[in-house]
Design an enzyme around this catalytic site. Structure first.
Site, PDB file in Angstrom:
ATOM      1  CE  LYS A  15     113.947  53.627  65.983  1.00 48.48           C
ATOM      2  NZ  LYS A  15     113.566  52.375  65.406  1.00 48.48           N
ATOM      3  CB  THR A  71     111.051  58.190  57.705  1.00 50.07           C
ATOM      4  OG1 THR A  71     109.677  57.717  57.694  1.00 50.07           O
ATOM      5  CG2 THR A  71     111.154  59.383  56.693  1.00 50.07           C
ATOM      6  NE  ARG A  80     113.252  46.352  63.520  1.00 54.07           N
ATOM      7  CZ  ARG A  80     112.700  46.881  64.449  1.00 54.07           C
ATOM      8  NH1 ARG A  80     112.195  46.036  65.527  1.00 54.07           N
ATOM      9  NH2 ARG A  80     112.247  47.850  64.417  1.00 54.07           N
ATOM     10  CE  LYS A 124     106.267  51.458  63.610  1.00 55.84           C
ATOM     11  NZ  LYS A 124     107.555  50.625  63.730  1.00 55.84           N
ATOM     12  CB  ALA A 156     113.401  46.900  69.614  1.00 53.53           C
ATOM     13  CG  PHE A 213     110.534  50.193  70.236  1.00 54.10           C
ATOM     14  CD1 PHE A 213     109.629  50.871  69.779  1.00 54.10           C
ATOM     15  CD2 PHE A 213     110.321  48.956  70.458  1.00 54.10           C
ATOM     16  CE1 PHE A 213     108.409  50.627  69.616  1.00 54.10           C
ATOM     17  CE2 PHE A 213     109.047  48.508  70.081  1.00 54.10           C
ATOM     18  CZ  PHE A 213     108.159  49.259  69.775  1.00 54.10           C
ATOM     19  CG  PHE A 268     107.297  66.837  61.909  1.00 56.62           C
ATOM     20  CD1 PHE A 268     106.095  66.143  62.002  1.00 56.62           C
ATOM     21  CD2 PHE A 268     108.059  66.149  62.447  1.00 56.62           C
ATOM     22  CE1 PHE A 268     105.588  64.994  61.947  1.00 56.62           C
ATOM     23  CE2 PHE A 268     108.042  64.653  62.808  1.00 56.62           C
ATOM     24  CZ  PHE A 268     106.674  64.166  62.380  1.00 56.62           C
ATOM     25  CD1 TRP A 319     107.444  61.676  56.033  1.00 60.83           C
ATOM     26  CD2 TRP A 319     106.755  63.482  54.970  1.00 60.83           C
ATOM     27  NE1 TRP A 319     106.072  61.466  55.701  1.00 60.83           N
ATOM     28  CE2 TRP A 319     105.652  62.659  55.072  1.00 60.83           C
ATOM     29  CE3 TRP A 319     106.647  64.665  54.477  1.00 60.83           C
ATOM     30  CZ2 TRP A 319     104.550  63.187  54.657  1.00 60.83           C
ATOM     31  CZ3 TRP A 319     105.456  65.227  53.958  1.00 60.83           C
ATOM     32  CH2 TRP A 319     104.228  64.313  54.033  1.00 60.83           C
TER      33      TRP A 319
END
Length: 554
Positions: free
Chosen positions: A70, A72, A93, A104, A272, A300, A381, A409
């Site tokens: 998200k 990214t 954030r 993470k 969140a 999230f 991906f 990405w």
């Protein structure tokens, strides 16, 4: 071998932050440098500027071990908009050290869609979180000192609701006993720690309009109750002035840049799942004065961060999103369809079809419950097959929503241009933004979110929660939105119910007021306000060499 995120970030051409500020039309007196590559924006000099930008909210499906990308996507979308010649500003954030060293890892985007300097942003940054943590703990110290020095306010030590805070996952500190060692060391009592990003000071920090509003909100925070069960606030302890002094510099939003040297304001960082999950109002409103498009992210899945952005942040700050991006990956949807993480790289159309309801429910919530134009961003991906991608696109088309491949990405802003074009189109489309509920009783608000957003069939309350709600309503804490804390992995309060479960109840076990933030918190299921570390935390792979070069911040 593919480069890691940190290797890509360390090889980037980073411009002096003064040049980024100049591109935004900021003068020398508008910025407070923190070295060559970071600065704070003095918002006092921008008060007369109009707020003119289109506001784009980025959210996602319920997170999975496969990751959704998200942040990214948010970074890549902002870069993509700038590639199209739009003046776009990113508002995100700040990462919490808990996830950075926990499960993470780094949280500054990934691949060629990152914000830099990545190491600083992921670690101490400009010290905002340290200031928030110290302000929180100053209030805790003043509270216990008041009790030791005679307890003029009649605080019941058994009814203290204020916890200490630290920005680290440490389950050992969830429940403690302190004040041991005799009279000189205070009053022995049960205590505990929240992670800093779940603290009310963080929420107040992110929802305040300016320094004066910050001070007033800090003063309204409820820290304890007296023996006759009347609330005691930070103002009663005369704490808000000193707390504000600790936060007076932190309140300015932080200016950094993307890998493509586009501006990003990164400020505040509430979780969140246990807080409201959005960057500071000050950062978002500042960005809206500096750009034509602002890309902001809610934490999230859309059932958590996006719901809270719409029902809490937008309501309190008078914001109105123009479009919504729901991020999904083929891998994540296959996980929601029952596929184990080890098998997510294999084509599996049946599992993908079984997992699609999770995506479609988030899309319909953002469109139907909140009235926002929506586009789905499929974060690409290399293992995605043409058949899988087409299945997702067709499912979205069938409900009247475009699904756009996002390849940010691998390609940065160029890989986000198609998504940026669709976002621009949606920002010009009709918009019927509204809240999921009107303010009323605590139970009616919780019920509205549970039924409309989670699609639960009902809400159960423990006896303790029932008692707490009665007490809060008696004390006048009713005309506030609700911040529901629940697992991020499911629409329900059970992390094992993947996809789009139906006919379930959520259980509210604890309800408390965050009077300074301006909302009531309802804790569901087994949610914790102090996370723990996993068996193999990310900290085990983070290192620094003799030249000071950091590795392992993936």
């Amino acid at each position: 071998m593919a480069k890691t995120d940190i290797e890509i970030a360390q090889e980037a051409r980073i411009l002096p932050i003064a040049q980024i500020a100049q591109r935004l039309g900021l003068n020398e007196e508008d910025v407070i440098p923190y070295g060559r590559t970071m600065a704070k924006v003095d918002t006092a000099h921008l008060e007369s500027r109009p707020s003119r930008a289109k506001l784009v909210l980025v959210t996602a499906v319920n997170p999975t071990p496969a990751g959704e990308g998200k942040t990214t996507t948010s970074v890549g979308l902002a870069d993509g908009l700038n590639c199209l010649g739009k003046k776009a500003v990113l508002a995100l954030r700040e990462p919490s050290l808990g996830p950075v060293f926990g499960i993470k890892g780094g949280a500054a985007g990934g691949g060629y869609a990152q914000v830099i300097p990545m190491e600083n942003i992921n670690l101490h940054f400009t010290g905002d979180f340290h200031a928030i943590e110290n302000a929180n703990n100053l209030l805790a110290a003043l509270l216990d000192n008041h009790i030791k020095q005679g307890n003029e306010l009649g605080i019941d030590p058994r009814r203290i609701v204020w916890k200490r805070a630290m920005d680290m996952n440490d389950r050992q500190l969830r429940q403690i006993v302190d004040g041991l060692g005799g009279v000189a060391n205070g009053m022995p009592r049960q205590d505990g720690f929240d992670i800093t990003v779940a603290s009310e000071v963080m929420a107040v920090f992110c929802l305040s309009a300016d320094l004066a509003d910050l001070k007033a909100r800090l003063g309204r925070m409820v820290v304890a109750y007296t023996y006759d069960r009347k609330p005691v606030t930070a103002h009663d302890l005369r704490a808000e002035g000193a707390m504000t002094a600790l936060l007076k510099d932190a309140i300015y939003p932080n200016l950094v840049q993307t890998l493509e040297n586009n501006p990003a304001l990164i400020h505040g960082g509430p979780f969140a799942n246990i807080a409201h999950g959005c960057n500071s109002v000050i950062a978002t409103k500042t960005a809206m004065k500096l750009g034509d498009y602002v890309v902001t992210e809610a934490g999230f899945g859309a059932d958590l961060g996006a719901e809270k952005f719409c029902d809490i942040t937008c309501r309190i700050a008078d914001l109105r999103p123009d479009a919504c991006v729901v991020v999904a990956t083929v891998r994540a949807l296959k996980h929601h369809g029952g596929v184990a993480k080890a098998d997510l790289n294999k084509e599996n159309l049946e599992a993908l079809k079984a997992g699609l309801p999770n995506l479609m429910q988030h899309v319909e919530n953002m469109r139907g419950v909140f009235g926002l134009p929506v586009v789905v961003a499929i974060n690409a991906f290399p293992t995605d097959t043409a058949s899988e991608l087409e299945l997702v696109r067709e499912a979205c088309r069938s409900c009247g929503v475009e699904a756009v491949i996002s390849d940010v990405w691998a390609k940065g802003g160029a890989g986000g241009e198609d998504l940026a074009r669709e976002v621009c189109r949606l920002c010009d489309a009709p918009n019927d933004f509204h809240y999921a509920y009107e303010l009323g009783s605590i139970k009616s608000e919780i019920g509205a979110v549970a039924q409309k957003v989670y699609h639960a069939s009902g809400v159960d309350y423990t006896p303790a929660a029932e008692r707490q709600i009665r007490q809060l309503e008696e004390q006048g804490f009713t005309n506030m939105p609700v911040c529901i804390a629940k697992t991020q992995y499911s629409f329900s309060d059970d992390p094992h119910k993947l996809g789009a479960p139906k006919d379930f109840h959520i259980t509210v076990r604890n309800v408390k007021v965050s009077a300074g933030a301006g909302f009531v918190v309802a804790l569901t299921g087994d949610i914790m306000t102090m996370p723990g570390l996993p068996k193999h935390p990310a900290a085990e792979t983070i290192d620094v060499d003799e030249k000071g070069k950091i590795t392992g911040l993936f």
